[in-house]
Design a protein around this motif. Sequence first.
Motif, PDB file in Angstrom:
ATOM      1  N   GLU A 220     -11.547   3.561 -10.118  1.00  0.00           N
ATOM      2  CA  GLU A 220     -10.264   3.814  -9.466  1.00  0.00           C
ATOM      3  C   GLU A 220      -9.596   5.023 -10.108  1.00  0.00           C
ATOM      4  O   GLU A 220      -9.785   5.313 -11.284  1.00  0.00           O
ATOM      5  CB  GLU A 220      -9.365   2.582  -9.491  1.00  0.00           C
ATOM      6  CG  GLU A 220      -8.985   2.070 -10.838  1.00  0.00           C
ATOM      7  CD  GLU A 220      -8.152   0.805 -10.777  1.00  0.00           C
ATOM      8  OE1 GLU A 220      -8.003   0.203  -9.697  1.00  0.00           O
ATOM      9  OE2 GLU A 220      -7.623   0.426 -11.823  1.00  0.00           O
TER      10      GLU A 220
ATOM     11  N   SER B 248      -3.342   8.736  -8.185  1.00  0.00           N
ATOM     12  CA  SER B 248      -2.941   9.954  -7.483  1.00  0.00           C
ATOM     13  C   SER B 248      -1.792  10.663  -8.191  1.00  0.00           C
ATOM     14  O   SER B 248      -1.558  11.848  -7.965  1.00  0.00           O
ATOM     15  CB  SER B 248      -2.555   9.625  -6.036  1.00  0.00           C
ATOM     16  OG  SER B 248      -1.512   8.666  -6.030  1.00  0.00           O
TER      17      SER B 248
ATOM     18  N   GLU C 215      -5.378  -1.039  -3.040  1.00  0.00           N
ATOM     19  CA  GLU C 215      -4.567  -0.035  -3.732  1.00  0.00           C
ATOM     20  C   GLU C 215      -3.365  -0.757  -4.308  1.00  0.00           C
ATOM     21  O   GLU C 215      -2.907  -1.756  -3.770  1.00  0.00           O
ATOM     22  CB  GLU C 215      -4.088   1.042  -2.751  1.00  0.00           C
ATOM     23  CG  GLU C 215      -5.214   1.900  -2.212  1.00  0.00           C
ATOM     24  CD  GLU C 215      -4.703   3.038  -1.335  1.00  0.00           C
ATOM     25  OE1 GLU C 215      -3.484   3.313  -1.335  1.00  0.00           O
ATOM     26  OE2 GLU C 215      -5.528   3.643  -0.657  1.00  0.00           O
TER      27      GLU C 215
ATOM     28  N   GLN D 206      -0.229   5.293  -8.923  1.00  0.00           N
ATOM     29  CA  GLN D 206      -0.686   4.717  -7.663  1.00  0.00           C
ATOM     30  C   GLN D 206      -2.214   4.705  -7.722  1.00  0.00           C
ATOM     31  O   GLN D 206      -2.851   5.745  -7.589  1.00  0.00           O
ATOM     32  CB  GLN D 206      -0.196   5.543  -6.468  1.00  0.00           C
ATOM     33  CG  GLN D 206      -0.646   5.035  -5.114  1.00  0.00           C
ATOM     34  CD  GLN D 206      -0.024   3.696  -4.750  1.00  0.00           C
ATOM     35  OE1 GLN D 206       1.139   3.442  -5.028  1.00  0.00           O
ATOM     36  NE2 GLN D 206      -0.809   2.834  -4.137  1.00  0.00           N
ATOM     37  N   TRP D 207      -2.788   3.529  -7.979  1.00  0.00           N
ATOM     38  CA  TRP D 207      -4.225   3.407  -8.169  1.00  0.00           C
ATOM     39  C   TRP D 207      -4.932   3.136  -6.849  1.00  0.00           C
ATOM     40  O   TRP D 207      -4.545   2.263  -6.092  1.00  0.00           O
ATOM     41  CB  TRP D 207      -4.535   2.288  -9.160  1.00  0.00           C
ATOM     42  CG  TRP D 207      -4.080   2.612 -10.542  1.00  0.00           C
ATOM     43  CD1 TRP D 207      -2.945   2.178 -11.150  1.00  0.00           C
ATOM     44  CD2 TRP D 207      -4.726   3.462 -11.477  1.00  0.00           C
ATOM     45  NE1 TRP D 207      -2.851   2.700 -12.412  1.00  0.00           N
ATOM     46  CE2 TRP D 207      -3.932   3.491 -12.649  1.00  0.00           C
ATOM     47  CE3 TRP D 207      -5.897   4.204 -11.460  1.00  0.00           C
ATOM     48  CZ2 TRP D 207      -4.282   4.225 -13.776  1.00  0.00           C
ATOM     49  CZ3 TRP D 207      -6.254   4.937 -12.586  1.00  0.00           C
ATOM     50  CH2 TRP D 207      -5.457   4.941 -13.715  1.00  0.00           C
ATOM     51  N   SER D 208      -5.994   3.912  -6.603  1.00  0.00           N
ATOM     52  CA  SER D 208      -6.831   3.742  -5.417  1.00  0.00           C
ATOM     53  C   SER D 208      -8.289   3.684  -5.862  1.00  0.00           C
ATOM     54  O   SER D 208      -8.708   4.453  -6.729  1.00  0.00           O
ATOM     55  CB  SER D 208      -6.679   4.923  -4.458  1.00  0.00           C
ATOM     56  OG  SER D 208      -5.357   5.040  -4.026  1.00  0.00           O
TER      57      SER D 208
ATOM     58  N   TRP E 193     -11.226  -3.141  -2.336  1.00  0.00           N
ATOM     59  CA  TRP E 193     -10.790  -1.761  -2.097  1.00  0.00           C
ATOM     60  C   TRP E 193      -9.265  -1.691  -2.084  1.00  0.00           C
ATOM     61  O   TRP E 193      -8.675  -0.832  -1.458  1.00  0.00           O
ATOM     62  CB  TRP E 193     -11.366  -1.224  -0.785  1.00  0.00           C
ATOM     63  CG  TRP E 193     -12.830  -0.960  -0.891  1.00  0.00           C
ATOM     64  CD1 TRP E 193     -13.841  -1.833  -0.611  1.00  0.00           C
ATOM     65  CD2 TRP E 193     -13.464   0.224  -1.357  1.00  0.00           C
ATOM     66  NE1 TRP E 193     -15.053  -1.263  -0.866  1.00  0.00           N
ATOM     67  CE2 TRP E 193     -14.850   0.001  -1.310  1.00  0.00           C
ATOM     68  CE3 TRP E 193     -12.992   1.458  -1.799  1.00  0.00           C
ATOM     69  CZ2 TRP E 193     -15.779   0.969  -1.702  1.00  0.00           C
ATOM     70  CZ3 TRP E 193     -13.915   2.421  -2.178  1.00  0.00           C
ATOM     71  CH2 TRP E 193     -15.289   2.170  -2.131  1.00  0.00           C
TER      72      TRP E 193
END
Length: 180
Positions: free
Chosen positions: A21, A24, A41, A48-50, A39
Amino acid sequence: MSECRHRWEMANIQFGFVVFEKCSHCNNLRTYFSLEDTWDEYREGDCQWSIVENAQTFRFDLKCRDCNRLETFEDLMGLLYCTSCQPECEVEVLRKKFEAEKTWILVAFGFLPRAKTNPIPQHKLDILTDYFNQRRDTSRSKVKIVSFNLIGDLLSRCRGEFIHDVGMLSQEPEERKPLL
């Protein structure tokens, strides 16, 4: 009294996913193990983790069949196969050096970011090396496990492939792709 010549076998096996991850906000990358294919977020403070990638994998410890010594590998994220993508990389230099001896180099990855400052200890790399060589005809070839820290600053450009069993959790065949 002589010291045990350890005959390792896998123990405490867990099947799941290694998850990559990225934030951003600060552009940091981290990894973790999950039992589920996720998956999601989420926000953590300013971050902001994706999830940018995940791959099927498994975790394990090694236990000696003779003396019952247990060596834990909770710090091992996975093993990477070097694809010779960067001639100046220390892993590639070692790969070329050991190629003539029919010794194949695999790179042990720890979980990011912790592994950058606390790599998998050498004694654990040696135990992994012993484990894989106990399972093969070493007169034909050998395996040597090295630390991912040898990749150094070239990590962001690395094209190595994580060794993972894509079909391990599914009855349906899937196409294997590079992780990074």
